[in-house]
Design a protein around this motif. Structure first.
Motif, short mmCIF file in Angstrom:
data_model
loop_
_atom_site.label_atom_id
_atom_site.label_comp_id
_atom_site.label_asym_id
_atom_site.label_seq_id
_atom_site.Cartn_x
_atom_site.Cartn_y
_atom_site.Cartn_z
N VAL A 7 0.87 -1.17 0.00
CA VAL A 7 0.00 0.00 0.00
C VAL A 7 0.91 1.22 0.00
O VAL A 7 2.04 1.18 0.51
N SER A 8 0.47 2.31 -0.60
CA SER A 8 1.30 3.51 -0.71
C SER A 8 1.71 4.00 0.67
O SER A 8 0.99 3.82 1.66
N ASN A 9 2.89 4.64 0.75
CA ASN A 9 3.44 5.04 2.04
C ASN A 9 2.74 6.26 2.64
O ASN A 9 3.01 6.63 3.77
N ALA A 10 1.85 6.88 1.88
CA ALA A 10 1.05 8.00 2.37
C ALA A 10 -0.19 8.11 1.51
O ALA A 10 -0.32 7.41 0.49
N ASN A 11 -1.12 8.98 1.89
CA ASN A 11 -2.30 9.15 1.05
C ASN A 11 -2.04 10.25 0.02
O ASN A 11 -0.94 10.80 -0.06
N ASN A 21 6.24 8.99 -5.45
CA ASN A 21 6.81 8.71 -4.12
C ASN A 21 6.87 7.22 -3.83
O ASN A 21 7.56 6.78 -2.90
N ASN A 22 6.14 6.42 -4.63
CA ASN A 22 6.19 4.97 -4.49
C ASN A 22 6.92 4.31 -5.66
O ASN A 22 6.73 3.13 -5.94
N GLY A 23 7.76 5.10 -6.35
CA GLY A 23 8.64 4.57 -7.37
C GLY A 23 8.04 4.38 -8.74
O GLY A 23 8.61 3.66 -9.57
N ILE A 24 6.89 5.01 -9.02
CA ILE A 24 6.22 4.84 -10.31
C ILE A 24 5.93 6.20 -10.93
O ILE A 24 5.34 7.07 -10.28
N THR A 25 6.34 6.37 -12.17
CA THR A 25 6.03 7.58 -12.91
C THR A 25 4.79 7.34 -13.77
O THR A 25 4.77 6.44 -14.60
N LEU A 26 3.76 8.13 -13.53
CA LEU A 26 2.53 7.97 -14.31
C LEU A 26 2.75 8.46 -15.74
O LEU A 26 3.22 9.58 -15.95
N PRO A 27 2.42 7.64 -16.73
CA PRO A 27 2.50 8.09 -18.12
C PRO A 27 1.35 9.04 -18.42
O PRO A 27 0.39 9.15 -17.63
N ALA A 60 -3.87 0.05 -14.57
CA ALA A 60 -2.66 -0.70 -14.90
C ALA A 60 -1.53 0.29 -15.15
O ALA A 60 -1.61 1.12 -16.07
N ILE A 61 -0.48 0.20 -14.35
CA ILE A 61 0.68 1.09 -14.47
C ILE A 61 1.95 0.27 -14.44
O ILE A 61 2.27 -0.36 -13.43
N GLY A 62 2.68 0.22 -15.55
CA GLY A 62 3.94 -0.52 -15.58
C GLY A 62 3.74 -1.97 -15.20
O GLY A 62 2.93 -2.68 -15.79
N ASN A 63 4.46 -2.42 -14.17
CA ASN A 63 4.36 -3.82 -13.72
C ASN A 63 3.33 -4.01 -12.63
O ASN A 63 3.29 -5.06 -11.99
N TYR A 64 2.48 -3.01 -12.39
CA TYR A 64 1.51 -3.08 -11.31
C TYR A 64 0.08 -2.90 -11.81
O TYR A 64 -0.17 -2.24 -12.82
N LEU A 65 -0.85 -3.50 -11.07
CA LEU A 65 -2.26 -3.14 -11.13
C LEU A 65 -2.55 -2.41 -9.84
O LEU A 65 -2.13 -2.85 -8.76
N THR A 66 -3.25 -1.28 -9.91
CA THR A 66 -3.47 -0.49 -8.71
C THR A 66 -4.94 -0.11 -8.56
O THR A 66 -5.67 0.01 -9.54
N ILE A 67 -5.35 0.05 -7.31
CA ILE A 67 -6.68 0.56 -7.00
C ILE A 67 -6.53 1.60 -5.89
O ILE A 67 -5.51 1.63 -5.19
N VAL A 68 -7.53 2.43 -5.74
CA VAL A 68 -7.49 3.50 -4.74
C VAL A 68 -8.51 3.20 -3.65
O VAL A 68 -9.67 2.90 -3.93
N GLU A 69 -8.06 3.28 -2.39
CA GLU A 69 -8.93 3.04 -1.24
C GLU A 69 -8.61 4.08 -0.18
O GLU A 69 -7.47 4.20 0.28
N ASN A 70 -9.61 4.89 0.21
CA ASN A 70 -9.42 5.93 1.22
C ASN A 70 -8.23 6.82 0.90
O ASN A 70 -7.44 7.19 1.79
N ASP A 71 -8.09 7.17 -0.37
CA ASP A 71 -7.03 8.07 -0.87
C ASP A 71 -5.64 7.45 -0.82
O ASP A 71 -4.65 8.14 -1.07
N TYR A 72 -5.53 6.15 -0.49
CA TYR A 72 -4.27 5.42 -0.59
C TYR A 72 -4.31 4.57 -1.86
O TYR A 72 -5.39 4.19 -2.32
#
Length: 281
Positions: free
Chosen positions: A35-39, A111-117, A141-153
């Protein structure tokens, strides 16, 4: 023998050397990574972070035959949803609807090592009236990850591809979400046995899923299981396919001092796979 290493070796013997399907999501399994290190506002709530991690650490995403199935292994009915999915592309400006929101999420991902295209891929249900519950209704889908947003994280899911990732993922559930050892308390005698179950999948789908999840350097399996019994040699391995009616397929691979057998059994709720690997000394 370490349980995780045993099941990996058992599966690797037969499912080595297979290329992934043309659709990068097809026949793939994704597991909770972090999970991201901050919201999105840059704030960190340790209590909320713990709750989010507890909620998602047992979640897996299965893509197969144009369908996404989301599971939570600790639930009695592990399947959260299963829908036909579609991938669409959107620019960041269109998706976030304002430059200020876009800038906040760009900073959060960075901040979590991923640059959004400039353009991202969104995964959702083909039918808006039959979608997975929030927050699984829209996956980025971003790079090598699939991501979702929960409570701004942001919650990150990662696909298992190589042997190191397999072992690391196994510690957190990994493909073992679907497999269990036959008799973990017995004295090891060179034979490992496991049972896997893949919900809402037929033999072909579960075969493809395992074949693509365990890739290596040697090709020992046909891309599609033959419709009739077959036997052939490839790369020093002898592979046999044996059908029992239309609901049971037994695949046996015999190699250098090793033998693996895999019995696919189609049931009403999915397909079970009995796996046995034998190493001769």
């Amino acid at each position: 023998m370490n349980n995780y290493f045993g099941v990996i070796c058992a599966l690797f013997l037969i499912f080595s050397g297979m290329a992934h399907a043309k659709n990068p999501l097809d026949a793939s399994i994704w597991f909770y990574d972090k999970v991201s290190n901050a919201n999105v506002l840059g704030k960190k709530d340790p209590v909320l972070l713990h709750k989010i991690e507890s909620k998602f650490k047992d979640i897996s995403l299965l893509f197969n035959n144009k369908t996404i199935t989301i599971k939570n292994k600790i639930l009695e009915n592990s399947k959260i949803c299963s829908v036909e999915y579609v991938s669409i592309k959107k620019t960041l400006s269109v998706y976030f609807m304002s430059n200020s929101t876009r800038n906040l999420y760009e900073a959060l991902y960075k901040n979590n090592g991923i640059t959004l295209p400039n353009e991202i891929k969104l995964i959702g249900s083909v039918s808006p009236d039959n979608s997975c519950p929030s927050p699984y209704d829209e996956i980025i889908a971003i790079g090598n990850y699939l991501t979702i947003v929960e409570n701004d994280y942001v919650i990150f899911f990662k696909q298992v591809k190589d042997d190191v990732q397999k072992i690391d993922s196994s510690r957190n559930g990994g493909l073992l979400n679907f497999c269990k050892e036959g008799n973990p308390s017995r004295i090891y005698d060179g034979i490992d046995s496991y049972t896997s179950f893949f919900p809402d999948m037929n033999i072909q789908e579960s075969y493809n899923l395992l074949k693509n999840a365990y890739s290596g350097k040697q090709e020992v399996l046909k891309s599609i299981p033959p419709e009739a019994n077959a036997n052939y040699e490839l790369n020093g391995n002898e592979t046999t396919y044996q059908w029992e009616g239309s609901t049971v397929l037994k695949v046996t691979v015999t190699g250098d001092s090793q033998r693996g057998s895999y019995i696919f059994h189609k049931q009403i709720s999915g397909t079970s796979v009995a796996i046995e690997s034998e190493t001769q000394y």
